[in-house]
Design a protein around this motif. Structure first.
Motif, PDB file in Angstrom:
ATOM      1  N   VAL A  21      41.400  17.998  24.881  1.00 25.13           N
ATOM      2  CA  VAL A  21      41.318  19.407  24.537  1.00 25.13           C
ATOM      3  C   VAL A  21      42.330  20.178  25.376  1.00 25.13           C
ATOM      4  CG1 VAL A  21      39.808  21.430  24.589  1.00 25.13           C
ATOM      5  CG2 VAL A  21      38.890  19.206  23.935  1.00 25.13           C
ATOM      6  N   HIS A  22      43.028  21.134  24.757  1.00 25.42           N
ATOM      7  CA  HIS A  22      43.991  21.974  25.467  1.00 25.42           C
ATOM      8  C   HIS A  22      43.394  23.364  25.637  1.00 25.42           C
ATOM      9  CE1 HIS A  22      48.002  22.845  26.964  1.00 25.42           C
ATOM     10  NE2 HIS A  22      47.836  24.031  26.444  1.00 25.42           N
ATOM     11  N   TYR A  23      43.470  23.909  26.848  1.00 28.78           N
ATOM     12  CA  TYR A  23      42.874  25.200  27.176  1.00 28.78           C
ATOM     13  C   TYR A  23      43.948  26.267  27.309  1.00 28.78           C
ATOM     14  CZ  TYR A  23      38.540  22.765  28.076  1.00 28.78           C
ATOM     15  OH  TYR A  23      37.404  22.017  27.928  1.00 28.78           O
ATOM     16  N   LEU A  24      43.658  27.439  26.797  1.00 30.76           N
ATOM     17  CA  LEU A  24      44.504  28.615  26.976  1.00 30.76           C
ATOM     18  C   LEU A  24      43.691  29.614  27.796  1.00 30.76           C
ATOM     19  CD1 LEU A  24      46.949  30.396  26.531  1.00 30.76           C
ATOM     20  CD2 LEU A  24      45.990  31.054  24.313  1.00 30.76           C
ATOM     21  N   LEU A  25      44.166  29.889  29.015  1.00 28.96           N
ATOM     22  CA  LEU A  25      43.459  30.748  29.960  1.00 28.96           C
ATOM     23  C   LEU A  25      44.315  31.944  30.331  1.00 28.96           C
ATOM     24  CD1 LEU A  25      42.339  27.859  32.330  1.00 28.96           C
ATOM     25  CD2 LEU A  25      40.956  28.920  30.554  1.00 28.96           C
ATOM     26  N   ARG A  26      43.672  33.103  30.448  1.00 26.82           N
ATOM     27  CA  ARG A  26      44.348  34.312  30.933  1.00 26.82           C
ATOM     28  C   ARG A  26      43.523  34.877  32.078  1.00 26.82           C
ATOM     29  NH1 ARG A  26      45.475  35.117  25.307  1.00 26.82           N
ATOM     30  NH2 ARG A  26      47.718  35.051  25.019  1.00 26.82           N
ATOM     31  N   LEU A  27      44.181  35.071  33.217  1.00 23.12           N
ATOM     32  CA  LEU A  27      43.519  35.666  34.374  1.00 23.12           C
ATOM     33  C   LEU A  27      44.120  37.040  34.618  1.00 23.12           C
ATOM     34  CD1 LEU A  27      41.523  35.401  36.750  1.00 23.12           C
ATOM     35  CD2 LEU A  27      43.435  34.481  38.096  1.00 23.12           C
ATOM     36  N   PHE A  28      43.288  38.053  34.546  1.00 23.64           N
ATOM     37  CA  PHE A  28      43.709  39.424  34.818  1.00 23.64           C
ATOM     38  C   PHE A  28      43.362  39.745  36.263  1.00 23.64           C
ATOM     39  CE2 PHE A  28      43.403  39.179  30.303  1.00 23.64           C
ATOM     40  CZ  PHE A  28      44.385  40.027  29.824  1.00 23.64           C
ATOM     41  N   THR A  29      44.382  40.128  37.039  1.00 21.19           N
ATOM     42  CA  THR A  29      44.205  40.429  38.456  1.00 21.19           C
ATOM     43  C   THR A  29      44.555  41.881  38.725  1.00 21.19           C
ATOM     44  OG1 THR A  29      46.471  39.819  39.029  1.00 21.19           O
ATOM     45  CG2 THR A  29      44.818  38.058  39.085  1.00 21.19           C
ATOM     46  N   SER A  30      44.143  42.336  39.897  1.00 13.92           N
ATOM     47  CA  SER A  30      44.494  43.690  40.322  1.00 13.92           C
ATOM     48  C   SER A  30      45.384  43.593  41.554  1.00 13.92           C
ATOM     49  CB  SER A  30      43.233  44.509  40.608  1.00 13.92           C
ATOM     50  OG  SER A  30      42.375  43.810  41.473  1.00 13.92           O
ATOM     51  N   GLY A  31      46.626  43.269  41.317  1.00 15.28           N
ATOM     52  CA  GLY A  31      47.590  43.143  42.411  1.00 15.28           C
ATOM     53  C   GLY A  31      47.286  41.933  43.276  1.00 15.28           C
ATOM     54  N   ILE A  46      40.513  24.521  39.947  1.00 15.43           N
ATOM     55  CA  ILE A  46      39.749  24.045  38.793  1.00 15.43           C
ATOM     56  C   ILE A  46      40.684  23.423  37.763  1.00 15.43           C
ATOM     57  CG2 ILE A  46      38.406  24.826  36.780  1.00 15.43           C
ATOM     58  CD1 ILE A  46      37.076  26.879  38.728  1.00 15.43           C
ATOM     59  N   CYS A  47      41.788  24.090  37.488  1.00 11.79           N
ATOM     60  CA  CYS A  47      42.744  23.583  36.499  1.00 11.79           C
ATOM     61  C   CYS A  47      43.305  22.229  36.908  1.00 11.79           C
ATOM     62  CB  CYS A  47      43.878  24.580  36.285  1.00 11.79           C
ATOM     63  SG  CYS A  47      43.383  26.062  35.383  1.00 11.79           S
ATOM     64  N   GLU A  48      43.704  22.096  38.165  1.00 13.63           N
ATOM     65  CA  GLU A  48      44.281  20.843  38.643  1.00 13.63           C
ATOM     66  C   GLU A  48      43.254  19.714  38.665  1.00 13.63           C
ATOM     67  OE1 GLU A  48      45.916  21.866  42.429  1.00 13.63           O
ATOM     68  OE2 GLU A  48      47.462  23.145  41.549  1.00 13.63           O
ATOM     69  N   THR A  49      42.021  20.046  39.006  1.00 15.34           N
ATOM     70  CA  THR A  49      40.977  19.041  39.143  1.00 15.34           C
ATOM     71  C   THR A  49      40.335  18.667  37.812  1.00 15.34           C
ATOM     72  OG1 THR A  49      40.470  19.887  41.346  1.00 15.34           O
ATOM     73  CG2 THR A  49      38.810  18.499  40.324  1.00 15.34           C
ATOM     74  N   ASP A  50      40.033  19.667  36.993  1.00 10.70           N
ATOM     75  CA  ASP A  50      39.199  19.435  35.813  1.00 10.70           C
ATOM     76  C   ASP A  50      39.920  19.506  34.475  1.00 10.70           C
ATOM     77  OD1 ASP A  50      36.430  19.175  37.020  1.00 10.70           O
ATOM     78  OD2 ASP A  50      37.145  21.018  37.944  1.00 10.70           O
ATOM     79  N   LEU A  51      41.100  20.064  34.441  1.00 12.19           N
ATOM     80  CA  LEU A  51      41.806  20.166  33.160  1.00 12.19           C
ATOM     81  C   LEU A  51      43.004  19.234  33.068  1.00 12.19           C
ATOM     82  CD1 LEU A  51      41.605  24.019  32.509  1.00 12.19           C
ATOM     83  CD2 LEU A  51      40.029  22.204  31.840  1.00 12.19           C
ATOM     84  N   GLU A  52      43.364  18.610  34.167  1.00 11.97           N
ATOM     85  CA  GLU A  52      44.391  17.564  34.216  1.00 11.97           C
ATOM     86  C   GLU A  52      45.653  17.881  33.414  1.00 11.97           C
ATOM     87  OE1 GLU A  52      42.253  14.117  32.879  1.00 11.97           O
ATOM     88  OE2 GLU A  52      41.323  13.840  34.830  1.00 11.97           O
ATOM     89  N   ASN A  54      46.045  19.845  30.908  1.00 12.44           N
ATOM     90  CA  ASN A  54      45.793  20.205  29.513  1.00 12.44           C
ATOM     91  C   ASN A  54      45.452  21.687  29.392  1.00 12.44           C
ATOM     92  OD1 ASN A  54      46.103  17.549  28.438  1.00 12.44           O
ATOM     93  ND2 ASN A  54      44.144  17.051  29.381  1.00 12.44           N
ATOM     94  N   TYR A  55      46.301  22.524  29.964  1.00  9.63           N
ATOM     95  CA  TYR A  55      46.023  23.959  29.946  1.00  9.63           C
ATOM     96  C   TYR A  55      47.312  24.762  30.051  1.00  9.63           C
ATOM     97  CZ  TYR A  55      46.881  23.906  34.971  1.00  9.63           C
ATOM     98  OH  TYR A  55      47.458  23.762  36.207  1.00  9.63           O
ATOM     99  N   ASP A  56      47.239  25.996  29.570  1.00 11.54           N
ATOM    100  CA  ASP A  56      48.261  27.006  29.813  1.00 11.54           C
ATOM    101  C   ASP A  56      47.547  28.153  30.495  1.00 11.54           C
ATOM    102  OD1 ASP A  56      50.578  25.834  28.622  1.00 11.54           O
ATOM    103  OD2 ASP A  56      49.722  26.254  26.662  1.00 11.54           O
ATOM    104  N   LEU A  57      48.106  28.625  31.589  1.00 15.30           N
ATOM    105  CA  LEU A  57      47.520  29.712  32.357  1.00 15.30           C
ATOM    106  C   LEU A  57      48.501  30.865  32.423  1.00 15.30           C
ATOM    107  CD1 LEU A  57      45.431  30.994  34.264  1.00 15.30           C
ATOM    108  CD2 LEU A  57      46.476  29.684  36.133  1.00 15.30           C
TER     109      LEU A  57
END
Length: 111
Positions: A21-31, A46-52, A54-57
């Protein structure tokens, strides 16, 4: 008597015919606030450990791109949105409770 079937989440379930499965993640930060920095650090782990891989961040700073926050209806930061695979899920906070993040986003834990 009814049979009980155990279901496994898709990220680790592979058959000879299926792709991970490929994950598409968006993280909204405040500076670079401490909470946003911690959320990004926790999410990368989490991405490095659990998504191996298979993700775009995509990391979006709402101070630099306020229109993106409006577009995605962001009312607090940090906010993580998992767009793919469906269903879309959201989490607000520093993402420090890894098991809760994985469960909330329906990500299977690496064995």
């Amino acid at each position: 008597m009814a049979k009980i079937h155990q279901l496994k989440l898709g990220a680790r379930a592979k058959t000879s015919h299926s792709k991970p499965v490929h994950y598409l993640l968006r993280l909204f930060t405040s500076g670079t606030t401490p909470r946003s920095t911690k959320a990004l650090r926790n999410l990368r782990k989490i991405c490095e450990t659990d998504l191996e891989g298979n993700y775009d961040l995509e990391v979006i700073d709402i101070y630099q791109e306020p229109g993106r926050a409006t577009e995605f209806n962001i009312i607090a930061a940090p906010t993580l949105i998992k767009e793919e695979p469906l269903p879309t899920r959201r989490m607000v906070g520093d993402l420090s409770d890894t098991p809760k993040v994985l469960l909330s986003l329906a990500i299977a834990r690496a064995k």
